[in-house]
Enzyme design. Structure first.
Site, short mmCIF file in Angstrom:
data_model
loop_
_atom_site.label_atom_id
_atom_site.label_comp_id
_atom_site.label_asym_id
_atom_site.label_seq_id
_atom_site.Cartn_x
_atom_site.Cartn_y
_atom_site.Cartn_z
CB SER A 163 -43.28 -65.42 49.44
OG SER A 163 -42.48 -65.67 48.31
CE1 TYR A 186 -41.88 -60.18 49.65
CE2 TYR A 186 -40.86 -62.15 48.72
CZ TYR A 186 -41.99 -61.37 48.94
OH TYR A 186 -43.21 -61.78 48.45
#
Ligand SMILES: NC(=O)c1ccc[n+]([C@@H]2O[C@H](COP(=O)([O-])OP(=O)(O)OC[C@H]3O[C@@H](n4cnc5c(N)ncnc54)[C@H](OP(=O)(O)O)[C@@H]3O)[C@@H](O)[C@H]2O)c1
Length: 247
Positions: A139, A152
């Protein structure tokens, strides 16, 4: 002979769309996901769309103690792997991870430790074959740890580094490692968040991923492409300023 694609996290919306593109080309697919009903539905959809063969294996991919057994099943079902796409992940609740170390560690396991484990098994298979593509969805969040989602982000950043290391290792064996860094994509993962002009559709993101896996040369792809420039700017913000920003 049709070519085998393994999708780890096959019920992810992005992965389903990649699967559809592969099915259209009559590829053989091996799908791994934890929700059996949804996995069965995805497998049926891909068969109906033209996949030459679909093998579905239900497994909790976060359970590293089962990975050796799982990978043996994968190799038995599909001895010739053409490509492997690691797609699963979870965007956990940052506040909950700050309150509970167990939640933080679980998030790090889902998005990094377990992924590194599976990538290690996949890397060994592809290295033995001396060909293939290992594609890893991380990501843009992994490019900089931010106040709003650093748990995350840290896991995805570590995953990107792990993929970079595998790329350096597998290069000699002729295996390509592709790191995929999407910006926000309109999937169940961000269903609770407000969508903006920069939120991409899963179909467009999957199209770019599949094209790059099949015929591209990139090592790290941002998708959509403009995230490369946005993240360069975000990375350039000095720590002294970054720590005061509520982003
Ligand atoms: N959507 C975005 O904005 C965005 C942006 C950047 C990167 N990404 C990354 O893109 C990838 C695909 O996500 P998506 O956007 O397609 O979201 P999604 O549709 O919510 O897919 C996430 C998938 O991960 C699976 N998963 C989570 N933990 C698992 C476990 N322990 N074992 C097996 N499967 C597990 C989920 O399965 P269940 O349905 O069983 O929970 C679900 O299928 C993820 O790695 C995500 O981090 C997404």
């Amino acid at each position: 002979m049709s070519q085998g694609l393994v999708i780890l996290g096959a019920t992810s919306k992005i992965a389903q769309e990649v699967g559809r593109l592969a099915a259209r080309e009559n590829r053989e697919l091996l799908l791994v996901a934890r929700n059996e009903d949804r996995l069965e539905a995805v497998a049926g959809d891909l068969l109906a769309r033209g996949a030459a063969r679909v093998v579905a294996i239900a497994a909790d991919l976060g359970d590293t103690s089962r990975h050796a057994e799982l990978w043996a099943q994968v190799e038995a079902a599909m001895p010739e792997l053409e490509s492997v796409l690691l797609a699963y992940g979870s965007l956990g609740d940052q506040a909950a991870a700050e309150q509970s170390v167990d939640v933080a560690l679980s998030e790090l396991n889902t998005n990094f430790t377990s992924a590194a484990s599976l990538l290690s098994y996949a890397a060994a298979s592809l290295e033995r074959q001396r060909r293939g593509v290992l594609a890893v969805i991380t990501s843009v969040a992994g490019d900089r740890a931010r106040r709003s989602n650093y748990v995350y982000g840290t896991a995805k950043g570590a995953l990107s580094l792990y993929a970079q290391g595998l790329r350096a290792r597998l290069f000699a064996a002729g295996v390509r490692v592709l790191t995929i860094k999407p910006g926000p994509v309109d999937t169940p993962m961000i269903a609770h968040m407000k969508k903006g002009a920069l939120t991409a559709s899963p179909q467009n993101v999957a199209g770019a991923i599949y094209r790059e896996m099949e015929s591209g040369k990139a090592e790290v792809m941002y998708v959509p492409f403009f995230w490369r420039y946005i993240m360069a700017l975000i990375r350039a913000i000095p720590e002294s300023v970054g720590k005061k920003l509520k982003f």
